[in-house]
Write an enzyme that holds these catalytic residues in place. Structure first.
Site, PDB file in Angstrom:
ATOM      1  N   CYS A  90       0.842  -1.190   0.000  1.00 28.65           N
ATOM      2  CA  CYS A  90       0.000   0.000   0.000  1.00 28.65           C
ATOM      3  C   CYS A  90       0.876   1.239   0.000  1.00 28.65           C
ATOM      4  O   CYS A  90       2.063   1.180  -0.295  1.00 28.65           O
ATOM      5  CB  CYS A  90      -0.898  -0.003   1.240  1.00 28.65           C
ATOM      6  SG  CYS A  90      -1.810  -1.539   1.486  1.00 28.65           S
ATOM      7  N   ARG A 107      -4.856   1.737   0.101  1.00 27.36           N
ATOM      8  CA  ARG A 107      -4.800   0.292   0.233  1.00 27.36           C
ATOM      9  C   ARG A 107      -4.847  -0.454  -1.090  1.00 27.36           C
ATOM     10  O   ARG A 107      -5.684  -0.184  -1.952  1.00 27.36           O
ATOM     11  CB  ARG A 107      -5.960  -0.208   1.113  1.00 27.36           C
ATOM     12  CG  ARG A 107      -5.810  -1.700   1.431  1.00 27.36           C
ATOM     13  CD  ARG A 107      -6.835  -2.191   2.403  1.00 27.36           C
ATOM     14  NE  ARG A 107      -6.505  -3.556   2.813  1.00 27.36           N
ATOM     15  CZ  ARG A 107      -7.378  -4.532   2.978  1.00 27.36           C
ATOM     16  NH1 ARG A 107      -8.664  -4.291   2.798  1.00 27.36           N
ATOM     17  NH2 ARG A 107      -6.999  -5.739   3.341  1.00 27.36           N
ATOM     18  N   ALA A 119      -5.518  -4.225  -1.544  1.00 30.45           N
ATOM     19  CA  ALA A 119      -5.992  -5.315  -0.685  1.00 30.45           C
ATOM     20  C   ALA A 119      -5.471  -6.662  -1.174  1.00 30.45           C
ATOM     21  O   ALA A 119      -5.834  -7.124  -2.250  1.00 30.45           O
ATOM     22  CB  ALA A 119      -7.519  -5.311  -0.645  1.00 30.45           C
ATOM     23  N   ILE A 120      -4.612  -7.305  -0.368  1.00 34.12           N
ATOM     24  CA  ILE A 120      -4.015  -8.585  -0.723  1.00 34.12           C
ATOM     25  C   ILE A 120      -4.383  -9.659   0.310  1.00 34.12           C
ATOM     26  O   ILE A 120      -4.842 -10.734  -0.032  1.00 34.12           O
ATOM     27  CB  ILE A 120      -2.474  -8.480  -0.811  1.00 34.12           C
ATOM     28  CG1 ILE A 120      -2.060  -7.377  -1.806  1.00 34.12           C
ATOM     29  CG2 ILE A 120      -1.858  -9.819  -1.175  1.00 34.12           C
ATOM     30  CD1 ILE A 120      -2.453  -7.617  -3.229  1.00 34.12           C
ATOM     31  N   ASN A 141       2.588  -0.544   5.271  1.00 39.19           N
ATOM     32  CA  ASN A 141       2.813  -0.892   3.864  1.00 39.19           C
ATOM     33  C   ASN A 141       3.698  -2.118   3.820  1.00 39.19           C
ATOM     34  O   ASN A 141       4.761  -2.147   4.435  1.00 39.19           O
ATOM     35  CB  ASN A 141       3.490   0.282   3.140  1.00 39.19           C
ATOM     36  CG  ASN A 141       4.001  -0.102   1.757  1.00 39.19           C
ATOM     37  OD1 ASN A 141       3.426  -0.942   1.088  1.00 39.19           O
ATOM     38  ND2 ASN A 141       5.088   0.527   1.337  1.00 39.19           N
ATOM     39  N   GLY A 142       3.262  -3.152   3.082  1.00 45.99           N
ATOM     40  CA  GLY A 142       4.089  -4.340   2.940  1.00 45.99           C
ATOM     41  C   GLY A 142       3.341  -5.603   3.260  1.00 45.99           C
ATOM     42  O   GLY A 142       2.115  -5.683   3.148  1.00 45.99           O
ATOM     43  N   ASP A 153      -2.390  -9.430   8.339  1.00 46.82           N
ATOM     44  CA  ASP A 153      -1.065  -9.285   8.936  1.00 46.82           C
ATOM     45  C   ASP A 153      -0.930  -7.944   9.651  1.00 46.82           C
ATOM     46  O   ASP A 153      -0.094  -7.798  10.552  1.00 46.82           O
ATOM     47  CB  ASP A 153       0.035  -9.462   7.889  1.00 46.82           C
ATOM     48  CG  ASP A 153      -0.130  -8.564   6.674  1.00 46.82           C
ATOM     49  OD1 ASP A 153      -1.252  -8.089   6.422  1.00 46.82           O
ATOM     50  OD2 ASP A 153       0.861  -8.334   5.949  1.00 46.82           O
ATOM     51  N   GLY A 202      12.904 -12.409  -8.881  1.00 45.23           N
ATOM     52  CA  GLY A 202      14.201 -12.920  -8.440  1.00 45.23           C
ATOM     53  C   GLY A 202      15.180 -11.850  -8.003  1.00 45.23           C
ATOM     54  O   GLY A 202      16.392 -12.103  -7.958  1.00 45.23           O
TER      55      GLY A 202
END
Length: 625
Positions: free
Chosen positions: A2, A47, A49-50, A72-73, A97, A364
């Site tokens: 976010c 936001r 949203a995950i 954020n994260g 989380d 990666g």
């Protein structure tokens, strides 16, 4: 993933709406604000949203409303932490989380950050202690900027929010510009803006209710405490386990997820492990890009090979010169500061492609810095081994390789002969810090097009470099090089990763930068992880049965080259001239206009002279003018 903003202003007016509007792209799924009862403390959030799309709205508070967070994260081990905290009596109302961070703070205070596996930048207002606690993840995957003046502090995910607040002046930092010209990034907590600082990776800060900065604390640093007890096979097995677990927890998502796939070792590893762990789930989508200007600009055949063998879908994008013309002003705007190389453009385009299909993408990033993948490490060690052989000291334990053992790896330096010629032209066998500074100094071939006063003697820049290079307990030259790259080069690349993904409302996750993997690699003897001077030696052993053999045996990894030198001489020549040779650019005191005009038509193949000048001038036009 976010965007966060916030402030303690003590009656100094700022427009909360304008600040949030400036990072709309980071959070298209919602907006939230919280003000303290006296309106002196503000927390804002955009936001994407995950995790727990319904329950994870922010700013978020604990049960009694005494602790508020904007975050954020993603904390990937949130499920495990939630179980531990429940056993300690904490009650949860969501599955996010974000709430785990709140309860971890209640339980552990500032030490909560030590329990998190993930990427994060957050601010917690503690009503009981009347103070603000802000933290950033160990690697610096997530950004955190702030401006601090007497009685005022404001923070944000992006610098443009601080400019929108009116608290940060649109003034360049001259020393920051000098460092940018040398390293293509700015060292330490500085930015290119005079008033704006960044909270360094692995740090937190605490501010009281009067906006007094109580202290900035380093809570994590990489220690090179070498493990001479365990064997090479043990380290390979341990790395395998951590790679799998790192990818596994980063596959946690309540929305569609995919992966970047270039066809190199790092992205192929992430794709193959993700596919193996995604049993029974929807077929993984992967994303790649290339250019149609010839084979040296196209690696899609390797990406397709991996996709076929891993059983995943692959989607491709082929950007054109016109795409560059339309995108580069937007890229500079999203970046806030010019950083890294031309790869930011194709990365931006591939992120656009990914955002049309998924909301989360794994990549990666970090493999070269963690597993010793860059040719410059071999260049540095070639000189070190030669010096050691002459002085009869090349058998010392801190050496990663001896002159005899490094010989089989030397053919990979064929394409780096110009670099070697320049590197060995001066200062041979000087101290390690001076030698690596020469390898990392990008200003050598560009000085003629800039005002000489910008460079001076470079002594101040070197002294800043020294603080980082010599700032660890590493004894070997290899680990000192890796440490500098972890602290300076990698955050610059992660800056690009964050901005090119968030520009499209896309969350980017980087499994190779799990701090458990980074700490393991730091503990491995250099003569095991860089055996015989072979880049990524131990990593290659760990992924031997994961990645297709054709990828393991590749000798031609290119790193997403962009045909800018072709475009600048042809379809983009007028555009570049218009930007770099107008009156504002000429009168800025930055460029040598006559030399710059000549350079536009004489850019070397894969040269970065015009690219660097264009980015810097566009930055001035976008943010300063």
């Amino acid at each position: 993933m976010c965007g966060i903003v916030g402030s303690i202003t003590n009656n100094h007016f700022i427009s909360h709406k304008e600040i949030l509007k400036s990072i709309l792209h980071r959070g298209p799924d919602g907006e939230g604000m919280w003000l303290s009862s006296d309106e002196s403390v503000f927390l804002g959030h955009r936001r994407l949203a995950i995790i727990d799309p319904e329950g994870g709205k922010q700013p978020f508070c604990n049960e009694d409303g005494s602790i508020w967070i904007t975050f954020n994260g993603c904390v990937y081990n949130y499920l495990e932490l939630a179980q531990i905290l429940r056993r300690k009596g904490h009650k949860f109302k969501t599955y996010s989380d974000t709430e785990v961070i709140i309860h971890a703070y209640e339980e552990y205070g500032e030490k909560c950050v030590e329990h998190f596996i993930g990427m994060f930048a957050f601010a917690i207002w503690d009503e009981n202690k009347r103070r603000l606690f802000c933290a950033r993840d160990r690697m610096g995957v997530k950004p955190f900027y702030y401006v601090h003046k007497p009685g005022i502090i404001a923070f944000a995910s992006e610098i443009k929010s601080l400019l929108a607040s009116g608290l940060a002046a649109k003034q360049p930092d001259s020393h920051g510009i000098q460092e940018y010209l040398v390293f293509q990034t700015v060292l330490g907590e500085k930015t290119l803006f005079k008033d704006v600082k960044k909270l360094l990776p692995g740090h937190y800060l605490i501010v009281d209710e009067k906006a007094e900065l109580l202290h900035v604390e380093k809570y994590w640093d990489l220690k090179y405490d070498i493990d001479y007890y365990h064997t090479e096979d043990y380290f390979v097995d341990r790395l395998k386990l951590l790679l799998e677990d790192s990818v596994k927890i980063r596959l946690r998502s309540d929305v569609a997820l995919g992966a970047h796939l270039s066809g190199g070792l790092d992205s192929s590893t992430i794709t193959c492990i993700s596919s193996q762990l995604n049993v029974g789930g929807e077929k993984l989508k992967t994303f790649t890009g290339a250019f149609t200007e010839g084979k040296k600009f196209d690696e899609t055949r390797w990406a397709r090979l991996v996709a076929e063998k891993a059983g995943v879908d692959i989607l491709e994008i082929y950007p054109k010169a016109q795409d560059f013309l339309e995108s580069i002003p937007k890229i500079i705007y999203h970046m806030d500061e010019p950083a890294a190389g031309p790869g930011v453009f194709p990365q931006y385009m591939v992120s656009k492609l990914a955002s049309e299909h998924v909301k989360v993408v794994l990549g990666g990033q970090g493999g070269d810095e963690i597993f010793a993948g860059y040719a410059r490490y071999l260049v540095g060690y070639l000189e070190e081994c030669l010096k050691g052989a002459i002085e009869e000291t090349d058998q010392r334990a801190e050496y990663a390789a001896t002159l005899s053992s490094i010989i089989p790896s030397l053919p990979m330096l064929q394409q780096y002969v110009p670099m070697l010629r320049n590197f060995w032209a001066d200062g041979l066998f000087e101290s390690q810090d001076r030698r690596y500074f020469r390898l990392m100094d990008r200003s050598g071939g560009i000085k003629e097009v800039y005002n000489p006063e910008l460079f001076g003697s470079n002594q101040n820049v070197f002294e800043e470099f020294q603080k980082v290079f010599n700032g660890s307990n590493a004894k070997s030259f290899l680990n000192r090089m890796l440490y500098f790259d972890l602290k300076v080069h990698l955050p610059a690349l992660l800056h690009v990763e964050d901005r090119t993904s968030m520009a499209w409302g896309l969350e980017s996750r980087v499994p190779l930068l799990d701090h458990r993997i980074v700490e393991l690699m730091a503990s491995i003897p250099p003569n095991i992880k860089f055996k015989g001077g072979q880049p990524k030696y131990l990593f290659r052993k760990a992924i031997k049965n994961i990645v297709p053999g054709e990828i393991m045996n590749r000798k031609d990894k290119m790193g997403f080259p962009v045909p800018l030198h072709l475009w600048f001489k042809d379809s983009l020549k007028d555009y570049v001239s218009e930007i770099l040779l107008d009156d504002k650019a000429k009168n800025r005191g930055i460029f040598n206009a006559k030399e710059l005009e000549k350079a536009i038509t004489q850019e070397k193949d894969f040269g970065r002279l015009i690219w660097g000048a264009l980015c810097l001038e566009l930055w001035f036009k976008t943010f300063i003018d």
